[in-house]
Design an enzyme around this catalytic site. Structure first.
Site, PDB file in Angstrom:
ATOM      1  N   VAL A 177       0.680  -1.369  -0.011  1.00  0.00           N
ATOM      2  CA  VAL A 177       0.207  -0.170  -0.017  1.00  0.00           C
ATOM      3  C   VAL A 177       0.785   1.297   0.107  1.00  0.00           C
ATOM      4  CG1 VAL A 177      -1.683   1.182   1.348  1.00  0.00           C
ATOM      5  CG2 VAL A 177      -1.905  -1.141   1.161  1.00  0.00           C
ATOM      6  N   GLU A 192     -10.494   5.730   5.702  1.00  0.00           N
ATOM      7  CA  GLU A 192     -11.329   5.266   4.924  1.00  0.00           C
ATOM      8  C   GLU A 192     -10.763   3.730   4.472  1.00  0.00           C
ATOM      9  OE1 GLU A 192     -14.431   4.150   3.106  1.00  0.00           O
ATOM     10  OE2 GLU A 192     -14.573   6.287   3.523  1.00  0.00           O
ATOM     11  N   GLY A 230     -10.771  -1.848   1.554  1.00  0.00           N
ATOM     12  CA  GLY A 230      -9.939  -1.262   0.498  1.00  0.00           C
ATOM     13  C   GLY A 230     -10.526   0.110  -0.259  1.00  0.00           C
ATOM     14  N   ILE A 258     -13.377   0.549  -1.533  1.00  0.00           N
ATOM     15  CA  ILE A 258     -14.923   0.817  -1.354  1.00  0.00           C
ATOM     16  C   ILE A 258     -15.132   2.211  -0.462  1.00  0.00           C
ATOM     17  CG2 ILE A 258     -17.092   0.207  -0.812  1.00  0.00           C
ATOM     18  CD1 ILE A 258     -15.908  -2.541  -1.376  1.00  0.00           C
ATOM     19  N   GLU A 309      -2.546 -15.270   2.704  1.00  0.00           N
ATOM     20  CA  GLU A 309      -1.335 -15.298   3.418  1.00  0.00           C
ATOM     21  C   GLU A 309      -0.845 -16.719   3.562  1.00  0.00           C
ATOM     22  OE1 GLU A 309       0.554 -12.851   3.610  1.00  0.00           O
ATOM     23  OE2 GLU A 309      -0.888 -11.385   3.298  1.00  0.00           O
ATOM     24  N   ASP A 332      -9.963 -10.266  11.135  1.00  0.00           N
ATOM     25  CA  ASP A 332      -9.808  -9.283  10.243  1.00  0.00           C
ATOM     26  C   ASP A 332     -11.055  -8.649  10.084  1.00  0.00           C
ATOM     27  OD1 ASP A 332      -8.172  -7.727   7.609  1.00  0.00           O
ATOM     28  OD2 ASP A 332     -10.032  -8.473   6.921  1.00  0.00           O
ATOM     29  N   LYS A 336     -12.839  -4.963  11.294  1.00  0.00           N
ATOM     30  CA  LYS A 336     -13.718  -3.997  10.374  1.00  0.00           C
ATOM     31  C   LYS A 336     -14.982  -3.860  10.758  1.00  0.00           C
ATOM     32  CE  LYS A 336     -10.794  -5.397   6.506  1.00  0.00           C
ATOM     33  NZ  LYS A 336     -10.768  -6.263   5.375  1.00  0.00           N
ATOM     34  N   GLY A 391      -5.466  -4.912  -1.740  1.00  0.00           N
ATOM     35  CA  GLY A 391      -4.860  -4.819  -2.867  1.00  0.00           C
ATOM     36  C   GLY A 391      -4.047  -3.294  -2.467  1.00  0.00           C
TER      37      GLY A 391
END
Length: 438
Positions: free
Chosen positions: A13, A128, A133, A135, A189, A200, A204, A312
């Site tokens: 990133v 954000e 990602g 979105i 991974e 994860d 979120k 990504g």
């Protein structure tokens, strides 16, 4: 004057953020009203291979010194994890910089500390990229729907698990086989625990619930189950019900019962992550591969769906850059965006009090009266049966039961009761059901 930016981290990133800062410098200047200048990139190793070339002299291994610089206006944190990210963000805010972060783990575990530091410093904290990602979902909850009342957020927020479940659904593969393919393609991974066990997605979900319901919700408040126990038989059973299995993050506003004669109503928040069957007609059922989607329900706007790549380097960097532009504009205008909104201070319901439905597959003895005994077990725990069907005969006899809504505690107690019955050889599958007719 220019807006001076420091980037912490130059992985998948961070490297894309650096690339976009360089390639889009002219557009960024036009959109913000002043140039954006990259003044430093903190990394762990100077000689590590990178996806983009960082201008000479900008790389440093001293992240603490970088965020302490008096000329830094915005710090972009994309290193992840709790420490040293938390200490670096707090130091940046204290030193007068605004912060853009993609750190879901930190915000879900210790968000209030960071929010309070931003408030005390009078600086922006934007994030954000922490959820789904590219979105744009957090800003709509934080700003676009600020005048509405959000009642439910239902989402596929982890691309790895969606890829695995989609592969199981489309090919009939088992979990291990689908996971192996996800790893070969780079979607999972080498250690997939954070994804497949729901950690994860739970982080979120905590962030989504906090914003949607104006209450502090941490990852520890989220009921979490992963997909490692989902079988090909579960997926086939869902198909037989014209449904698909998805790992869902579900955030709901629940009205609590109040004593007779009491004024007003009390509300609580339900937040959970677990695999569930949803009808194949539901918008989320068509989300394939590693994509994410979030379905929002509110009183005035009705039903909204946000869809796109959930991970990504480049997609996530896109969300970072959107925040960066907003923060830079605020900095230039001498203002700041909205801070934490936790005024509602609603309690989080324990999972046992959450209302849901179950799909239960039961291997039973094939003899008269079995169905009646199973139905009685459900009734004893206050659970109504919506549908029931028998599959197979003799040693292969199986009942598949879908319940009406009840509390999770009632449903779990029913399953335990079934497991102790002489007529039940094995409860082979238990999965929650979301959406569709009750």
């Amino acid at each position: 004057m220019s807006i001076k930016v420091a980037v912490l981290g130059c992985g998948s990133v961070g490297s894309q953020v650096v690339r976009l800062l360089q390639e889009q410098a002219g557009d960024l200047e036009a959109r913000i009203g002043t140039p954006v200048e990259l003044v430093g990139v903190a990394v762990r190793r100077l000689d590590a291979p990178r996806e983009v070339e960082v201008p000479e002299g900008l790389l440093t291994t001293d992240a603490a010194a970088l965020v302490a610089r008096d000329d830094v206006d915005v710090v972009v944190e994309v290193i992840g994890g709790i420490e040293p990210a938390r200490s670096l963000i707090l130091a940046a805010l204290e030193n007068g910089a605004s912060v853009v972060t993609a750190n879901k783990a930190l915000l879900a575990e210790d968000g209030p500390t960071v929010y309070e530091a931003a408030e005390k410093a009078g600086r922006d904290l934007y994030y954000e990229a922490a959820v789904a990602g590219a979105i744009p979902i957090l800003r709509p909850l934080r700003e676009s729907l600020a005048g509405d009342r959000v009642t439910r957020v239902l989402g596929i927020v982890n691309g790895t698990t969606n890829f695995i479940l989609d592969k199981m659904e489309s090919t009939g593969a088992g979990f291990s086989e689908a996971l192996e393919e996800a790893q070969e393609l780079g979607y999972a991974e080498a250690d997939p625990t954070a994804d497949v066990e729901g950690f994860d997605a739970a982080a979120k979900a905590a962030i989504l619930a906090s914003l949607a319901f104006h209450s502090r919700v941490t990852a520890a408040d989220v009921h979490r189950e992963g997909i490692s126990e989902v079988t090909a038989a579960d997926v086939q059973s869902a198909r037989d019900m014209h449904s698909v299995v998805k790992l869902l993050a579900i955030c709901e506003l629940r009205q609590l019962s109040t004593p007779e004669g009491a004024e007003g109503t009390e509300e609580a928040v339900s937040v959970r992550v677990h695999p569930a069957m949803i009808p194949d007609t539901h918008p989320l059922a068509s989300v394939r591969g590693a994509y994410n989607a979030v379905f929002v329900e509110s009183e005035a706007a009705g039903q909204l769906m946000f869809y796109g790549p959930g991970a990504g380097g480049a997609p996530t960097a896109s969300a970072v850059m959107g925040d960066l532009v907003t923060v830079a504009r605020n900095r230039l205008a001498g203002t700041r965006g909205a801070g934490e909104s936790a005024y509602a201070d609603r309690a989080v319901l324990p999972m046992g009090d959450t209302v849901t439905r179950y799909h239960v597959a039961i291997d039973v003895d094939d003899r008269a009266g079995v169905l009646a005994q199973v139905a009685t077990a459900f009734a004893e725990h206050g659970v109504s049966i919506q549908t029931v069907r028998q599959e197979g005969r003799g040693a292969d006899a199986q009942l598949v039961v879908v319940s009406h809504t009840a509390t999770d505690a009632q449903l779990a107690a029913t399953v335990e009761h079934l497991r102790g019955m002489d007529i039940v050889r094995e409860v082979t599958s238990v999965m929650r059901v979301e959406g569709g007719d009750e």
